[in-house]
Design a protein around this motif. Structure first.
Motif, mmCIF file in Angstrom:
data_model
loop_
_atom_site.group_PDB
_atom_site.id
_atom_site.type_symbol
_atom_site.label_atom_id
_atom_site.label_comp_id
_atom_site.label_asym_id
_atom_site.label_seq_id
_atom_site.Cartn_x
_atom_site.Cartn_y
_atom_site.Cartn_z
ATOM 1 N N ASP A 246 0.829 -1.210 0.000
ATOM 2 C CA ASP A 246 0.000 0.000 0.000
ATOM 3 C C ASP A 246 0.860 1.255 0.000
ATOM 4 N N MET A 247 1.959 1.200 0.758
ATOM 5 C CA MET A 247 2.876 2.350 0.773
ATOM 6 C C MET A 247 3.514 2.547 -0.598
ATOM 7 N N LEU A 248 3.954 1.452 -1.197
ATOM 8 C CA LEU A 248 4.586 1.548 -2.524
ATOM 9 C C LEU A 248 3.576 2.071 -3.541
ATOM 10 N N ASN A 249 2.357 1.595 -3.428
ATOM 11 C CA ASN A 249 1.294 2.029 -4.329
ATOM 12 C C ASN A 249 1.131 3.549 -4.274
ATOM 13 N N LYS A 250 1.164 4.075 -3.056
ATOM 14 C CA LYS A 250 1.056 5.531 -2.873
ATOM 15 C C LYS A 250 2.220 6.243 -3.571
ATOM 16 N N GLU A 251 3.413 5.672 -3.425
ATOM 17 C CA GLU A 251 4.591 6.274 -4.067
ATOM 18 C C GLU A 251 4.442 6.265 -5.583
ATOM 19 N N VAL A 252 3.948 5.147 -6.107
ATOM 20 C CA VAL A 252 3.769 5.028 -7.555
ATOM 21 C C VAL A 252 2.718 6.046 -8.011
ATOM 22 N N GLU A 253 1.648 6.169 -7.235
ATOM 23 C CA GLU A 253 0.587 7.118 -7.610
ATOM 24 C C GLU A 253 1.061 8.562 -7.551
ATOM 25 N N LYS A 254 1.925 8.859 -6.570
ATOM 26 C CA LYS A 254 2.480 10.213 -6.458
ATOM 27 C C LYS A 254 3.232 10.595 -7.725
ATOM 28 N N ASN A 255 3.760 9.575 -8.411
ATOM 29 C CA ASN A 255 4.603 9.811 -9.591
ATOM 30 C C ASN A 255 3.939 9.263 -10.844
ATOM 31 N N ALA A 256 2.665 9.614 -11.022
ATOM 32 C CA ALA A 256 1.855 9.011 -12.088
ATOM 33 C C ALA A 256 2.452 9.233 -13.481
ATOM 34 N N ASP A 257 3.220 10.308 -13.650
ATOM 35 C CA ASP A 257 3.755 10.604 -14.979
ATOM 36 C C ASP A 257 5.151 10.030 -15.202
ATOM 37 N N ALA A 258 5.635 9.252 -14.252
ATOM 38 C CA ALA A 258 7.008 8.753 -14.342
ATOM 39 C C ALA A 258 7.203 7.872 -15.567
ATOM 40 N N LYS A 259 8.425 7.866 -16.064
ATOM 41 C CA LYS A 259 8.761 6.988 -17.191
ATOM 42 C C LYS A 259 9.019 5.572 -16.704
ATOM 43 N N GLY A 260 9.080 5.414 -15.373
ATOM 44 C CA GLY A 260 9.302 4.093 -14.805
ATOM 45 C C GLY A 260 9.857 4.206 -13.399
ATOM 46 N N PHE A 261 10.044 3.061 -12.761
ATOM 47 C CA PHE A 261 10.492 3.044 -11.372
ATOM 48 C C PHE A 261 11.659 2.078 -11.187
ATOM 49 N N ILE A 262 12.500 2.422 -10.221
ATOM 50 C CA ILE A 262 13.519 1.467 -9.755
ATOM 51 C C ILE A 262 13.093 1.045 -8.353
ATOM 52 N N PHE A 263 12.756 -0.209 -8.184
ATOM 53 C CA PHE A 263 12.402 -0.709 -6.857
ATOM 54 C C PHE A 263 13.650 -1.266 -6.199
ATOM 55 N N ASP A 264 13.873 -0.802 -4.979
ATOM 56 C CA ASP A 264 15.118 -1.116 -4.281
ATOM 57 C C ASP A 264 14.728 -1.557 -2.871
ATOM 58 N N GLY A 265 15.077 -2.796 -2.538
ATOM 59 C CA GLY A 265 14.734 -3.309 -1.212
ATOM 60 C C GLY A 265 13.400 -4.042 -1.206
ATOM 61 N N PHE A 266 12.809 -4.200 -2.336
ATOM 62 C CA PHE A 266 11.524 -4.875 -2.480
ATOM 63 C C PHE A 266 11.415 -5.354 -3.912
ATOM 64 N N PRO A 267 10.900 -6.517 -4.164
ATOM 65 C CA PRO A 267 10.382 -7.524 -3.220
ATOM 66 C C PRO A 267 11.496 -8.342 -2.574
ATOM 67 N N ARG A 268 11.156 -8.990 -1.474
ATOM 68 C CA ARG A 268 12.105 -9.883 -0.802
ATOM 69 C C ARG A 268 11.607 -11.326 -0.763
ATOM 70 N N THR A 269 10.353 -11.513 -1.068
ATOM 71 C CA THR A 269 9.803 -12.879 -1.087
ATOM 72 C C THR A 269 8.988 -13.068 -2.373
#
Ligand code: IMP
Ligand code: MG
Length: 369
Positions: A246-269
């Protein structure tokens, strides 16, 4: 996913579902018309597939024909008047059922009504496979609707985007977010992940989401999710995946116009990797690659010991602790490597060499995506 011209489309209605919808429409019409032999009229081009399947499923005798509406040539589109091609049959006293693939604004339907006003039919019924209520701005009754859909562009099963896609046996919906590059960045302690993440972020204009930072931000700012996460941490329990997602989702939504994301520290399982896939799917996107910096254990130990001399970090000073951290990393991430490798999304990059050399290798992998 389907690409037509410059646009991407995602699966929307499967062949099986279309089949069931068309069958129900055919049976509903048959039940209402009793022993009357109707004339089904498909509006070309889009309706050819639905008409073909519909009449095959129609349980009683019927006639079927097609008409086409075409714009007069040489007339500006603003004063577009439709001309009818193909209506040669006398329809006096007949029950006519118009079969449409899709009703959008209703402009086409208005033309159809205008044309049939002079045909002296017994009744004119309208059946459409798809209907976009939000776009429809006419008052004509739609007697049979296969499926109401949101006001989004669809293709397949007769429907085209600029000539392409009519041949697809299923229906696809336009993706509203266009192509993003989403990376999961991995690397053992000391691999230089932070340095490279900063570089990738700049070069590809990506948003770097470090789960650790996101946690700290939410807890520090006492957001609802932050407080929830803290309640687990305070009890010494693991924060449930859903809270993190849910927290990550909020971060992604905050950056709706982004060209993409680098996820760091997630996922772990595995479960987290699946949850992340779902999150991206909901955004009309996907994880494109797991990029992992591969560095030999001995090199890592030497790097971290060297860092410990100046950083003052206790966990960088003891060789035993360092080796244990590295071991833990491989134990935990091996599953994820398999998860992404199975989808051909694992890219191991040699993490030994100068910062610039490693950067070049990473870019080469990403440019191929
Ligand atoms: P109308 O706006 O109801 O007159 O629909 C006009 C025509 O636009 C339809 O017959 C289709 O050919 C086309 N159309 C409307 N919506 C879509 C769509 O989502 N995909 C493909 N074609 C569409
Ligand atoms: Mg049409």
């Amino acid at each position: 996913m389907v690409k037509l011209h410059d646009l991407y489309f995602k699966p929307f209605v499967s062949e099986q579902k279309l089949d069931a919808i068309v069958e129900k429409m055919a049976n509903d019409v048959a039940a209402d018309l009793g022993d009357e032999v109707p004339v089904f009229i498909g509006i070309l081009n889009g309706s050819f597939m639905v008409v073909s399947d519909f009449v095959k499923k129609y349980p009683k005798p019927c006639e079927v024909t097609f008409i086409k509406l075409a714009s007069y040539e040489g007339v500006k589109s603003t004063e577009d008047i439709q001309r009818l091609i193909g209506l040669t049959q006398d329809l006096t006293g007949r029950t006519v059922v118009i079969l449409e693939d899709i009703i959008d604004t209703g402009n086409t339907l208005e033309e159809v009504h205008r044309i049939f006003k002079n045909e002296n039919v017994k009744q004119l019924l309208i059946a459409t496979l798809f209907y976009k209520p939000e776009a429809y701005n006419k008052d004509f009754k739609l007697h049979y609707v296969g499926m109401e859909i949101p006001n989004k562009f669809i293709v397949g099963y007769g429907l085209d985007y600029d000539g392409l896609g009519r041949d697809l046996p299923a229906v696809y919906q336009l993706k509203t977010t266009q192509h993003m590059t989403n990376l999961v960045l991995f690397g053992p302690p000391g691999a230089g992940k932070g340095t490279q993440a900063d570089f990738l972020k700049e070069k590809y204009d990506l948003v770097h989401i470090s789960t650790g930072d996101v946690f700290r931000f939410n807890i520090k700012n006492k957001t609802a999710l932050g407080m929830l996460a803290k309640s687990f941490i305070d009890k010494g329990e693991l924060v449930p995946d859903q809270v993190t997602i849910d927290m990550l989702n909020k971060e992604v939504e905050k950056n709706a116009d982004a060209k993409g994301f680098i996820f760091d520290g997630f996922p772990r399982t595995n479960a987290q990797a699946k949850a992340l896939d779902e999150l991206m799917e909901n955004k009309d996107s996907q994880i494109n690659a797991m990029v992992a910096l591969e560095v030999d254990d001995e090199v890592l130990v030497q790097r971290l010991l060297k860092r410990g001399e100046t950083s003052g970090r206790a966990d960088d000073a003891d060789e035993g602790i360092i080796r244990n951290r590295i071991k833990e990393y491989y134990k935990k991430t091996a599953i994820l490597k398999d998860y992404y490798a199975e989808q051909n999304k694992y890219y191991g990059v040699d993490g030994v060499g100068s910062i610039e050399d490693i950067t070049v290798r990473l870019s080469a992998a990403i440019d191929k995506l």
